[in-house]
Design an enzyme around this catalytic site. Structure first.
Site, mmCIF file in Angstrom:
data_model
loop_
_atom_site.group_PDB
_atom_site.id
_atom_site.type_symbol
_atom_site.label_atom_id
_atom_site.label_comp_id
_atom_site.label_asym_id
_atom_site.label_seq_id
_atom_site.Cartn_x
_atom_site.Cartn_y
_atom_site.Cartn_z
ATOM 1 N N CYS A 116 115.847 26.847 10.435
ATOM 2 C CA CYS A 116 115.353 26.753 9.057
ATOM 3 C C CYS A 116 116.092 25.699 8.238
ATOM 4 O O CYS A 116 115.660 25.347 7.149
ATOM 5 C CB CYS A 116 115.451 28.111 8.363
ATOM 6 S SG CYS A 116 114.471 29.417 9.138
ATOM 7 N N HIS A 257 116.796 27.514 0.663
ATOM 8 C CA HIS A 257 115.903 28.045 1.688
ATOM 9 C C HIS A 257 115.386 29.391 1.212
ATOM 10 O O HIS A 257 116.154 30.244 0.762
ATOM 11 C CB HIS A 257 116.660 28.191 3.008
ATOM 12 C CG HIS A 257 115.878 28.889 4.077
ATOM 13 N ND1 HIS A 257 114.546 28.612 4.341
ATOM 14 C CD2 HIS A 257 116.234 29.870 4.952
ATOM 15 C CE1 HIS A 257 114.128 29.380 5.329
ATOM 16 N NE2 HIS A 257 115.131 30.156 5.717
ATOM 17 N N ASN A 287 109.311 33.504 4.270
ATOM 18 C CA ASN A 287 110.176 32.520 4.903
ATOM 19 C C ASN A 287 109.320 31.588 5.762
ATOM 20 O O ASN A 287 108.792 32.000 6.789
ATOM 21 C CB ASN A 287 111.219 33.246 5.762
ATOM 22 C CG ASN A 287 112.187 32.307 6.461
ATOM 23 O OD1 ASN A 287 111.961 31.105 6.543
ATOM 24 N ND2 ASN A 287 113.261 32.866 6.993
#
Length: 332
Positions: A116, A257, A287
């Site tokens: 990520c 994030h 996410n």
């Protein structure tokens, strides 16, 4: 003396699939509830890519919007870097598929895998090509279709993830006061087992047995990743500030994030920032891995949240384990 070149964001774009899966929808599939998901993650819904589409399709759309925002033709792009953990296929690189679709005929193209944190890694990488003078323009894209590797019967992970893509245009500009000021990239391979997908590579090639065992789904130790993320996000931001000779008071916006609202809140607390200085959209998208930071950046920019000269910190963490950030002055 020739002025040093800085990598400056001149355009942003994003793409989200049309299909929405709400928490109530998931509650029909696994033992969970809207309240349980919201209170623990902050997520209300997520976007899911259509079955006949792939990561490259989302990346192309996000890239087109970024190029339009920058007023640039794809033929003028020198470099394309795609950050993803869900490429269309092992090879060729998704970036090469995007290059062909865009008509970026002179662009070098490659993929980057850093979980990520991928978009942050890709942004820092592309900036080096521009600042050294090797290239003048770059497309940096973060895109993932995590729905393709999510076990939808595992309630500990299926509530977290969604699909999307975001992109930025980087240009080399003789403007030392703006653009990317610094980057901080770290990794700890000792934590790789905490978030991984065991099947499909050379260690465990795809087979009937690997599919039957569910080895092609992502696996995560949620508690350990949470503890790591809380520490990593704040560390990345503080290292960036020190590196660039800046203070917490200088931060105008934090673009983190988008994984869990509690992780974001912990980072805000550590940095002493008020909620109005962070942009979050995980309630709508969950996410999205490599896409979360560039999608949030694009949405905030188009909403007029940034002004020229604003200091932005982009910070992320992910599989690897990896973490890091980029500090930049907004130049638009």
């Amino acid at each position: 003396m020739k002025e040093p070149m800085k990598a400056v964001i001149t355009g942003t774009g994003s793409y989200l699939p049309d299909k929405i899966i709400t928490n109530d929808d998931l509650a029909q599939q696994v033992d969970t509830s809207d309240e349980w998901i919201r209170t623990r993650t902050g997520i209300r819904e997520r976007r899911i890519l259509a079955e006949d589409r792939a990561t490259s399709d989302m990346c192309v759309e996000a890239a087109k919007r970024a190029l339009e925002d920058a007023g640039m033709d794809a033929a003028g792009v020198d470099l394309i870097v795609v950050a993803t953990v869900t490429p269309d296929m092992f090879f060729p690189a998704t970036a090469c598929l995007v290059q062909e679709r865009l008509g970026a005929v002179k662009a070098a193209a490659f993929d980057l895998s850093a979980g990520c944190t991928g978009f942050v890694y890709a942004l820092a990488t592309a900036a080096q090509f521009l600042e050294t003078g090797m290239y003048r323009t770059a497309l940096v894209i973060g895109g993932d279709a995590l729905s393709r590797i999510t076990n939808w019967s595992d309630r500990s992970t299926c509530v977290l993830f969604g699909d999307g893509a975001g992109a930025v245009v980087l240009e080399a500009v003789a403007d030392p006061g703006n653009g990317i000021l610094g980057s901080y990239l770290r990794a700890d391979g000792g934590g790789g087992h905490l978030l991984h997908m065991p099947g499909g590579g050379s260690r465990c090639p795809a087979s009937g047995e690997s599919v039957a065992k569910g080895l092609h789904y992502l696996r995560m130790d949620g508690q350990e990743v949470f503890k790591f993320a809380v520490k990593a996000m704040g560390e990345a931001a503080l290292h960036l500030l020190e590196q660039c000779g800046l203070s917490r008071e200088d931060i105008d916006f934090l673009i983190p994030h988008q994984a869990n609202i509690r992780i974001v809140d912990a980072a805000l607390k550590r940095l002493g920032l008020s909620p109005d200085r962070v942009y979050t959209n995980l309630d709508k998208y969950g996410n999205m891995s490599c896409a979360s930071v560039p999608v949030a950046l694009d949405e905030a920019a188009r909403a007029g949240r940034f002004h020229k000269g604003h200091l932005l910190l982009l910070v992320a963490f992910g599989a690897g384990l990896t973490w890091g950030g980029v500090a930049l002055r907004w130049a638009k």
